[in-house]
Design a protein around this motif. Structure first.
Motif, PDB file in Angstrom:
ATOM      1  N   ASN A 128       0.825  -1.209   0.000  1.00  0.00           N
ATOM      2  CA  ASN A 128       0.000   0.000   0.000  1.00  0.00           C
ATOM      3  C   ASN A 128       0.858   1.258   0.000  1.00  0.00           C
ATOM      4  OD1 ASN A 128      -2.327  -1.552   0.051  1.00  0.00           O
ATOM      5  ND2 ASN A 128      -2.393  -1.618   2.275  1.00  0.00           N
ATOM      6  N   ILE A 132       1.186   4.554  -2.826  1.00  0.00           N
ATOM      7  CA  ILE A 132       1.114   5.980  -2.500  1.00  0.00           C
ATOM      8  C   ILE A 132       2.375   6.702  -2.953  1.00  0.00           C
ATOM      9  CG2 ILE A 132       0.957   7.613  -0.561  1.00  0.00           C
ATOM     10  CD1 ILE A 132      -0.771   5.602   0.875  1.00  0.00           C
ATOM     11  N   ARG A 147       0.052  11.705   4.056  1.00  0.00           N
ATOM     12  CA  ARG A 147      -1.107  10.945   3.601  1.00  0.00           C
ATOM     13  C   ARG A 147      -1.068   9.517   4.137  1.00  0.00           C
ATOM     14  NH1 ARG A 147      -0.530  12.456  -1.132  1.00  0.00           N
ATOM     15  NH2 ARG A 147       0.217  10.596  -2.237  1.00  0.00           N
ATOM     16  N   VAL A 148       0.132   8.932   4.211  1.00  0.00           N
ATOM     17  CA  VAL A 148       0.287   7.598   4.774  1.00  0.00           C
ATOM     18  C   VAL A 148      -0.140   7.588   6.242  1.00  0.00           C
ATOM     19  CG1 VAL A 148       2.004   5.891   5.501  1.00  0.00           C
ATOM     20  CG2 VAL A 148       2.069   6.814   3.189  1.00  0.00           C
ATOM     21  N   LEU A 150      -2.270   9.494   7.749  1.00  0.00           N
ATOM     22  CA  LEU A 150      -3.730   9.592   7.839  1.00  0.00           C
ATOM     23  C   LEU A 150      -4.386   8.260   7.493  1.00  0.00           C
ATOM     24  CD1 LEU A 150      -4.336  13.104   6.189  1.00  0.00           C
ATOM     25  CD2 LEU A 150      -4.519  12.516   8.616  1.00  0.00           C
ATOM     26  N   GLU A 151      -3.887   7.598   6.455  1.00  0.00           N
ATOM     27  CA  GLU A 151      -4.474   6.328   6.055  1.00  0.00           C
ATOM     28  C   GLU A 151      -4.262   5.246   7.116  1.00  0.00           C
ATOM     29  OE1 GLU A 151      -6.401   5.616   3.557  1.00  0.00           O
ATOM     30  OE2 GLU A 151      -6.314   7.649   2.756  1.00  0.00           O
ATOM     31  N   LEU A 152      -3.097   5.222   7.729  1.00  0.00           N
ATOM     32  CA  LEU A 152      -2.846   4.246   8.783  1.00  0.00           C
ATOM     33  C   LEU A 152      -3.740   4.493   9.989  1.00  0.00           C
ATOM     34  CD1 LEU A 152       1.049   3.872   8.731  1.00  0.00           C
ATOM     35  CD2 LEU A 152      -0.636   2.185   8.043  1.00  0.00           C
ATOM     36  N   ASN A 153      -3.901   5.757  10.350  1.00  0.00           N
ATOM     37  CA  ASN A 153      -4.815   6.073  11.454  1.00  0.00           C
ATOM     38  C   ASN A 153      -6.226   5.601  11.142  1.00  0.00           C
ATOM     39  OD1 ASN A 153      -3.827   7.676  13.905  1.00  0.00           O
ATOM     40  ND2 ASN A 153      -2.717   8.670  12.232  1.00  0.00           N
ATOM     41  N   ARG A 154      -6.653   5.820   9.898  1.00  0.00           N
ATOM     42  CA  ARG A 154      -8.007   5.416   9.509  1.00  0.00           C
ATOM     43  C   ARG A 154      -8.140   3.882   9.538  1.00  0.00           C
ATOM     44  NH1 ARG A 154      -8.039   7.784   5.062  1.00  0.00           N
ATOM     45  NH2 ARG A 154      -9.009   9.714   5.754  1.00  0.00           N
ATOM     46  N   ALA A 155      -7.102   3.180   9.064  1.00  0.00           N
ATOM     47  CA  ALA A 155      -7.155   1.725   9.052  1.00  0.00           C
ATOM     48  C   ALA A 155      -7.243   1.153  10.465  1.00  0.00           C
ATOM     49  CB  ALA A 155      -5.922   1.157   8.333  1.00  0.00           C
ATOM     50  N   ASN A 158     -10.640   1.810  12.060  1.00  0.00           N
ATOM     51  CA  ASN A 158     -11.654   0.861  11.594  1.00  0.00           C
ATOM     52  C   ASN A 158     -11.567  -0.472  12.332  1.00  0.00           C
ATOM     53  OD1 ASN A 158     -12.660   2.682   9.745  1.00  0.00           O
ATOM     54  ND2 ASN A 158     -11.447   1.901   8.038  1.00  0.00           N
TER      55      ASN A 158
END
Length: 818
Positions: A128, A132, A147-148, A150-155, A158
């Motif tokens: 992933n 990016i 951006r990475v 933010l995406e890790l925090n979101r993952a 979840n």
């Protein structure tokens, strides 16, 4: 009203204007004066390059020598260079007729390191990150790294981990390089403290949440982990709630609202879902339309929904799947069944129109295999039940997948199938089997340890997939406290294309039974065997073994049990020669070779020594094992082993006489001194009957009844003049086990934890069988296929035992290879 600007701002503006008058004129600054900013480029110079070649800039720069440029062309050039992502800063200047491009390169990523990630696999994260733009060798971009994060925090959010901390660290290196380290502190998943369902009037909340994966904290949460909040799990549970009502006819059911609250410390979650149940609907009509291919009568066999029934989405989906499967088995790989409902809310009825769209009938152009780095395609092709050039059949493909998985050459659950349409045609497909190889054998020097055998050393060449051909070959040298063994075996499972297998075994061994927890004697034996196998059906096969062997027994009166010495005396020799044949039948429907979760294994065999052998006898064996998947947390295994043996033909009877003056004889009724030679008197009569002692069954230990010492259960005997108990085994064996596996307890297919109940025993013969003599134990076990070899540990509590039994609660075996 006009407001007068402050003096400080006026002074700042004036200073800025004066400074610009003394600055060397650049192309951008003179863009407002066309006569000054427009010029013809006589040459182009690149400054500031470190890693990137000048040719790269010339490739992207939309200006060449001889071009006349102005402010618009300058802006276009800068946008083109920034778009490459290679540079942090770009400046275009003019030196006479020379266009000077000055750049500041972004650093390159030297190494990318992830640490602290447990829930998300490093391989998946690296893939992933590369998408990016964060990867080793790529240009470092701070915005991409943000951006990475933010995406890790979101993952992780979840997955219910709201305390996760993502800390990227950048280390500057020489030659404009950086090391990127992303440190992840996952924290603990938030626990669900309370779930509240509102609006349910027809069903209790406990019934509605019975199949949910999300649950409030309870005493089993340590194992099930069902109290860990996850957005995906909750979405799936709400879908199960919807299915629950739709399966009971509540067509208008809806989840109106879902609220998830989190505590201030982000450790506790509170879930509330509101619903509207609606009313029950029945089926007013079920009709089948479209191109059914098959006749209406044939299609109706698969229809599970009938007029007048309460509406059920599950039955409707099963009907659609059954019709699709029926069409898929005759070549319609892309068949669809679209249920079209006609809802009458006044009458509370639903009419169903099953619209069949078969699509084109396709043949399989090619079978392809990916991931088989060692195993040849031929080995995989012979397991196929779908053939090239034949009509596509989903049942044949599914069966082929199971057969590949059961080979044992690939990781559990790694066989995946893709159906790929062939470009340019609508009636052909390619079927691709993706596999992931696993270790199937190697040349090893190994050692192991167990309470029974002590330290075991092994030198072995063992390969179940020799050179990728699927042939099985083994050369072994083994030595421990009771055994020396040298063996060679070979098996070709596809000697013929029809699946006839052919192989042979040869071995020589020295066996000291006194160190095997059995009677005091030793043996030296050798054998040569031929093995033949033939498949009867997809799951059934028969096997035939024919061989010759020699077994030399070394027993000592006074040390060996009387049973052993009398049997040898009855034949008048200590070496037993045998012509041996074994016929076996097996049925195997298990879904996996290493860790099955459902299916059955059965094997029935009859072994007999042929007439002309020193001792004529037979042995019958039956094995049974069935796996019952109770749910995703538990798999029950029920298994049993039965064994029986006896002699056939005439018994071997020998009169043992003694010279006069020897100790007194043992009195016998049938024989007298007249049966002895002159000068001797009758000592005793010995009879060689029943199953030979060296072929007896044994029980106890990690492979039969855990909690009892290996091979110590069943009949015992004593040497003459000794009170030392010596287990001698028996001709009848009955053992069974109930074992519950917990596949979710350890998140790895290489290990499994279980709780077991073992029972059984060994008896001298059928007449000696007594249910009251059965032994039983219960406990827990761990089996781990470690990189150094299999490790088995069990701890058992004997439930039914006698004072004379030899107990051993903690038992383990360890074997490995280097």
């Amino acid at each position: 009203m006009t407001r007068t600007p402050p003096r400080r701002l006026l002074a700042l503006a004036l200073a800025t204007s004066l400074a610009s008058l003394h600055t060397a004129p650049t192309l951008a600054q003179t863009a407002s004066a066309p006569s000054a900013s427009s010029f013809t480029v006589s040459d182009i110079r690149i400054d500031g390059l470190q890693r990137i070649g000048a040719g790269t800039i010339f490739t992207y720069l939309p200006i060449e020598r001889g071009d006349t440029i102005d402010s618009a062309r300058i802006g276009e050039a800068m946008r083109a260079l920034y778009k490459t992502g290679f540079f942090e800063d770009i400046r275009l200047d003019r030196d006479g007729g020379i266009l000077v491009v000055t750049v500041t390169e972004r650093p390159a990523i030297n190494t990318l390191t992830l640490s602290g990630n447990k829930d998300l696999k490093t391989e998946d994260l690296m893939t992933n990150l590369k998408e990016i733009g964060i990867a080793e060798g790529e240009t470092y971009d701070r915005l991409a790294l943000d951006r990475v994060t933010l995406e890790l925090n979101r993952a992780y959010n979840n997955r219910g981990k709201y305390n996760v901390e993502i800390n990227p660290t950048i280390t500057r290196l020489d030659r404009n390089r950086v090391d990127v380290t992303i440190n992840i502190n996952e924290g603990k998943a938030a626990r669900i403290r309370h779930i509240n369902l509102t609006g349910n009037e027809k069903f209790e909340e406990e019934q509605l949440r019975e199949r949910w994966e999300s649950n409030e904290s309870n005493w089993l949460s340590w194992y099930r982990r069902d109290d860990q909040y996850s957005r995906e799990k909750l979405s799936g549970d709400l879908e199960k709630l919807n299915e629950f009502y739709l399966d009971r006819g509540y067509v208008d059911f809806s989840v109106d609202s879902t609220q998830v609250a989190i505590s201030p410390d982000k450790k506790d979650m509170y879930v509330t879902a509101g619903m509207t149940e609606g009313e029950i609907y029945t089926l007013s009509e079920v009709k089948i339309t479209g191109d059914t291919v098959l006749s209406q009568e044939q299609i109706k066999r698969y229809v599970l929904v009938k007029e007048g029934q309460i509406f059920s989405r599950t039955f409707l989906e099963l009907t659609s799947d059954s019709i699709i499967a029926a069409l898929g088995n005759i070549g319609y790989a892309f068949a669809e069944v679209n249920p079209i409902p006609d809802i009458n809310r006044e009458k509370r009825t639903v009419g169903i129109n099953l619209q069949v769209v078969p699509g084109p009938r396709v043949t399989v152009r090619r079978l392809a295999f990916k991931g088989n780095t060692r195993t040849t395609d031929e080995v995989l092709r012979r397991e196929m039940r779908q053939f090239e050039g034949a009509w596509f059949s989903q049942a044949a493909i599914d069966r082929s997948k199971v057969r590949l998985q059961r080979l044992g050459f690939f990781e559990s659950g790694s066989v995946e199938v893709e159906t790929v349409p062939v470009a340019g045609t609508s009636d052909q497909v390619d079927v691709v089997f993706n596999v992931k190889e696993t270790t199937s054998g190697s040349f090893t020097f190994g050692f192991g340890y167990s309470q029974l055998s002590g330290l075991t050393t092994t030198l072995q060449l063992s390969q179940n997939n020799f050179l990728g051909t699927g042939n099985q070959i083994s050369v072994e040298v083994q030595r421990n406290t009771y055994l020396q063994r040298y063996s060679f075996s070979f098996l070709n499972p596809y000697f013929t294309d029809e699946g006839l297998s052919l192989g042979y075994n040869m071995w020589w061994r020295e066996f000291d039974n006194s160190d095997f927890n059995t009677a005091q004697y030793s043996s030296t034996s050798a054998a040569a065997q031929a093995v033949l196998g033939l498949p009867l059906t997809e799951n059934d096969s028969v096997s035939l073994v024919f061989g010759i062997d020699r077994n030399q027994i070394l027993a000592f009166p006074g040390s060996s049990p009387r049973t052993v010495t009398d049997y040898i005396d009855a034949f008048g020799q200590s070496t037993f020669h045998s012509w041996r044949a074994e016929l076996g039948w097996a049925r195997d429907t298990r879904n996996d070779f290493f860790t099955p979760t459902y299916g059955t294994y059965q094997r029935l065999s009859a072994e007999v020594t042929l007439p002309g052998s020193t001792a004529e006898y037979f042995k019958l064996n039956y094995e049974f094992s069935k796996y019952w998947p109770l749910n995703r947390y538990m798999v029950l295994n029920t298994r049993a082993q039965l064994g029986y043996g006896d002699s056939y033909g005439s018994d071997s009877i020998r009169v043992m006489c003694r010279a006069e003056g020897s100790p007194p004889p043992i009195p016998r009724k049938t024989y007298s001194d007249a049966d002895c030679a002159p000068g001797t008197t009758l000592d005793r009569v010995v009879v060689g009957t029943g199953l030979p002692f060296f072929e007896n069954f044994y029980a106890g230990g990690v492979r039969s009844l855990r909690g009892f010492r290996d091979n110590t259960l069943g009949p015992v005997d004593f040497a003459t003049g000794s009170s030392f108990r010596q287990p001698i085994g028996g001709a009848v064996k009955t053992t069974g086990s109930l074992e519950m596996y917990f596949p979710a307890l350890l998140d790895t297919p290489a290990a499994r934890v279980s709780a077991f109940l073992d029972a059984g025993n060994v008896f001298k013969d059928v007449d000696s069988f007594d249910v009251g003599e059965l032994r039983a134990s219960a406990g827990v076990a761990l089996l781990w296929r470690a990189p150094v070899g299999p490790i088995s540990i069990s701890y058992a509590f004997p439930l039914r035992s006698e004072e004379t039994d030899d107990l051993e609660r903690l038992q383990f075996t360890f074997g490995g290879a280097f």
